[in-house]
Design a protein around this motif. Sequence first.
Motif, PDB file in Angstrom:
ATOM      1  N   ILE A 203      28.975  40.645  36.824  1.00 23.90           N
ATOM      2  CA  ILE A 203      28.372  39.606  37.727  1.00 23.90           C
ATOM      3  C   ILE A 203      29.348  39.403  39.108  1.00 23.90           C
ATOM      4  CG2 ILE A 203      27.337  37.270  38.037  1.00 23.90           C
ATOM      5  CD1 ILE A 203      26.440  37.313  35.362  1.00 23.90           C
ATOM      6  N   GLN A 204      30.505  39.042  38.845  1.00 23.99           N
ATOM      7  CA  GLN A 204      31.326  38.835  39.829  1.00 23.99           C
ATOM      8  C   GLN A 204      32.900  39.238  39.643  1.00 23.99           C
ATOM      9  OE1 GLN A 204      31.154  34.470  41.838  1.00 23.99           O
ATOM     10  NE2 GLN A 204      33.126  34.239  40.274  1.00 23.99           N
ATOM     11  N   ARG A 205      33.246  40.175  40.881  1.00 24.98           N
ATOM     12  CA  ARG A 205      34.602  40.399  40.664  1.00 24.98           C
ATOM     13  C   ARG A 205      35.548  39.708  41.857  1.00 24.98           C
ATOM     14  NH1 ARG A 205      33.884  46.845  40.117  1.00 24.98           N
ATOM     15  NH2 ARG A 205      36.102  46.680  39.082  1.00 24.98           N
ATOM     16  N   PRO A 206      36.233  38.802  41.501  1.00 23.92           N
ATOM     17  CA  PRO A 206      36.936  37.891  42.507  1.00 23.92           C
ATOM     18  C   PRO A 206      38.018  38.915  43.102  1.00 23.92           C
ATOM     19  CG  PRO A 206      36.541  36.689  40.564  1.00 23.92           C
ATOM     20  CD  PRO A 206      36.162  38.158  40.083  1.00 23.92           C
ATOM     21  N   LEU A 207      38.672  39.796  42.653  1.00 26.07           N
ATOM     22  CA  LEU A 207      39.563  40.445  43.229  1.00 26.07           C
ATOM     23  C   LEU A 207      39.257  41.440  44.331  1.00 26.07           C
ATOM     24  CD1 LEU A 207      41.591  41.820  39.775  1.00 26.07           C
ATOM     25  CD2 LEU A 207      42.097  39.745  41.190  1.00 26.07           C
ATOM     26  N   SER A 208      37.653  41.786  44.327  1.00 27.04           N
ATOM     27  CA  SER A 208      37.406  42.695  45.359  1.00 27.04           C
ATOM     28  C   SER A 208      36.852  41.619  46.428  1.00 27.04           C
ATOM     29  CB  SER A 208      36.233  43.452  44.784  1.00 27.04           C
ATOM     30  OG  SER A 208      34.892  42.439  44.700  1.00 27.04           O
ATOM     31  N   LEU A 209      37.043  40.481  46.263  1.00 25.88           N
ATOM     32  CA  LEU A 209      36.649  39.556  47.423  1.00 25.88           C
ATOM     33  C   LEU A 209      38.092  38.836  47.893  1.00 25.88           C
ATOM     34  CD1 LEU A 209      33.630  37.889  45.618  1.00 25.88           C
ATOM     35  CD2 LEU A 209      33.499  39.457  47.561  1.00 25.88           C
TER      36      LEU A 209
END
Length: 420
Positions: A203-209
Amino acid sequence: MDTTPGAVSIEPPLAPETLAVHPWASAEGRSRAHRTLNAPLFLTTQWEGGDLPELADHFARDPDRGFYTRFGHPTVRLAEERIAALEGAADALLFSSGMGAISTSLLAVLRAGDHVVAHQAIFAQTIQFLEHLSASAGVRVDFVDAADPRQVAAAMRPDTRLLYLETPSNPAIDILDIQALAAIARAHGARVFVDTTFAGPLIQRPLSLGADLSLQSASKSLAGHADVLAGAVAGAVDLVADIRKMRVLTGPSLDPHASWLLLRGMQTLSLRVRTQSETAAAVARRLEASPAVSHVRYPFLPSHPGHEVARRQMALGGGMVSFAFAGGLEATRRFVSALRWIPLASSLGSVYTTLEVPEELDFATEEIGDRAASFALPPGLVRLSIGVESQADIERDIQRGLDAVAEGTGGAPHPPTSGA
């Protein structure tokens, strides 16, 4: 794939849904002898060395492949490699609980005199651990409303070493703009840790952000069956190596059997999160339509203050909904008492639909109660975790509770749904 004569064939990367299923999809050069279709489970805590140099070599260079389980273990390592692939990370580590992952990571990077900025509405025990570091280890912590990036920017200081976020947050389901906040932290030389338990890597990939470390309770959606206690972190090789050293010293390594169950649970991750997200969105809409409900938070509801950010950084809305009644805690108790089969339970993210009232559990202690009051956690807030049962059955039981609240306050109950 380009089929033009003479063209170089470039294989597209495997989708996260595929990586979650196949134990060897992200492994290069793995021995065919060990490439079983299911991940192998080695029920041992230690390995013998053929001679002293061989055992010393395992200890120094490759403890994950067989030395002593507190240092690493082949089955645990397979699960770590799969999580790293799902997170788009260079490396990942597993722990014996989500709090083991959080506390070990914080201990690995913080020193006396360091300053931390943290979102104010995060998991209760994370708040307690940060305040413990503040009281006993000389780490200064400021809690701010990170949904407002201006508050984060204003809290930054020359000695700020870490920005700690949780999105969607537990239990308020605040949505934080990871990319915008990471830019602020980076401008001040601070790392960014993001607890992504309520979302997970599909659902969400913090590292890519822009985050430096993605943390989560792997007990929740990753394992998904309420039978594993585990925590996970994912990030760059150097940062994960520092956390690994602290894990060896403090000892919260994950049991190999729990790792094997986690590997099995991740195989159905995509199926579960899609079903849970679809049902959660329907339940959130039903709650929002009820006159008895005064507060609903679900990331993909247009009424959520962070809706636009959620749509930008989350692929799905997830399976978590929080809501409260105009009648406060007493109305919540009527709601809970009227439910026929949805249980009260202390955890979330599994195949079971469950609910919790944080005011009477996680946020019941005096110090956390005071902290909750500071960010206006609605009285009687319900944290609802959607499972994979029939959507119709879930909605009927929720409606049964809503009707009980309406009757208790003199309102008209909702017309009965079919099959109720």
